[in-house]
Scaffold this motif. Sequence first.
Motif, PDB file in Angstrom:
ATOM      1  N   THR A  15       0.796  -1.233   0.000  1.00 29.07           N
ATOM      2  CA  THR A  15       0.000   0.000   0.000  1.00 29.07           C
ATOM      3  C   THR A  15       0.829   1.283   0.000  1.00 29.07           C
ATOM      4  O   THR A  15       0.291   2.355  -0.223  1.00 29.07           O
ATOM      5  N   LYS A  16       2.130   1.160   0.264  1.00 26.83           N
ATOM      6  CA  LYS A  16       2.932   2.385   0.381  1.00 26.83           C
ATOM      7  C   LYS A  16       4.093   2.400  -0.626  1.00 26.83           C
ATOM      8  O   LYS A  16       4.706   1.365  -0.882  1.00 26.83           O
ATOM      9  N   ASN A  17       4.373   3.580  -1.130  1.00 25.63           N
ATOM     10  CA  ASN A  17       5.530   3.796  -1.994  1.00 25.63           C
ATOM     11  C   ASN A  17       6.729   4.184  -1.131  1.00 25.63           C
ATOM     12  O   ASN A  17       6.559   4.580   0.023  1.00 25.63           O
ATOM     13  N   PRO A  18       7.956   4.118  -1.692  1.00 29.85           N
ATOM     14  CA  PRO A  18       9.147   4.464  -0.899  1.00 29.85           C
ATOM     15  C   PRO A  18       9.076   5.834  -0.229  1.00 29.85           C
ATOM     16  O   PRO A  18       9.553   6.001   0.891  1.00 29.85           O
ATOM     17  N   ASN A  19       8.433   6.814  -0.889  1.00 26.70           N
ATOM     18  CA  ASN A  19       8.371   8.153  -0.274  1.00 26.70           C
ATOM     19  C   ASN A  19       7.330   8.249   0.838  1.00 26.70           C
ATOM     20  O   ASN A  19       7.145   9.294   1.446  1.00 26.70           O
ATOM     21  N   GLN A  20       6.644   7.118   1.116  1.00 31.29           N
ATOM     22  CA  GLN A  20       5.626   7.111   2.185  1.00 31.29           C
ATOM     23  C   GLN A  20       6.073   6.299   3.404  1.00 31.29           C
ATOM     24  O   GLN A  20       5.294   6.119   4.332  1.00 31.29           O
ATOM     25  N   VAL A  21       7.304   5.798   3.383  1.00 29.59           N
ATOM     26  CA  VAL A  21       7.814   5.043   4.539  1.00 29.59           C
ATOM     27  C   VAL A  21       9.091   5.699   5.053  1.00 29.59           C
ATOM     28  O   VAL A  21       9.887   6.226   4.277  1.00 29.59           O
ATOM     29  N   SER A  22       9.277   5.654   6.374  1.00 26.93           N
ATOM     30  CA  SER A  22      10.314   6.475   7.009  1.00 26.93           C
ATOM     31  C   SER A  22      11.736   6.022   6.693  1.00 26.93           C
ATOM     32  O   SER A  22      12.664   6.812   6.745  1.00 26.93           O
TER      33      SER A  22
END
Length: 203
Positions: A15-22
């Motif tokens: 559900t998340k792209n690299p720019n959405q994970v810390s």
Amino acid sequence: MENSIKKHWETVYETKNPNQVSWTQKIPKTSLNLIHSFNTNKNAKIIDIGGGDSKLVDFLLDEGFQNITVLDISQKAIEKVQLRLGEKAKKVNWIVSNITDFKPTTQYDIWHDRAAFHFLTSQEQIDKYLEIVKNAVSGHLIIGTFSENGPLKCSGLEIKQYSKETITEQFQNEFQAIECFTEDHLTPFDTIQNFIYCSFKKV
């Protein structure tokens, strides 16, 4: 418990792209510098633990490393990297496994773990990890975790913070610490996470 953790990470990577994970890094400079510090030859067996969709494997391939393994609990994470690498993905050994279930069939010259070890919060999990590392690593170890000034949680999960003393203590029976240092990681959302990195040599 194992299944719920796997499900958690599959959902994250689905559900998340690299720019959405810390944890995303455009260039994993610190990891690369530590790997280079061992004067590693291009045939060295390198494993990236909890590699997720990290770009470390991309840089190692570009530098000509021949024996790279990436392990992650999430099939979806590995599929993302394989898609990104295209044909190059065939040069990498991919393993889908929770680290505490990993049964290595080879010994590695370099074991790299940035931000997987700190998710092991019980002594039982940590002991399993230490036993696997003891049997699987013939050369060097790189561990990057949240420091005592770092976050208490990551991706909604509890983590275990470390200091130079507490992290070297975990590995001291089998490994001699080479260097430890803290570093601020700037997340894609412009927040700061303080990490501690330690490199070790097998005794």
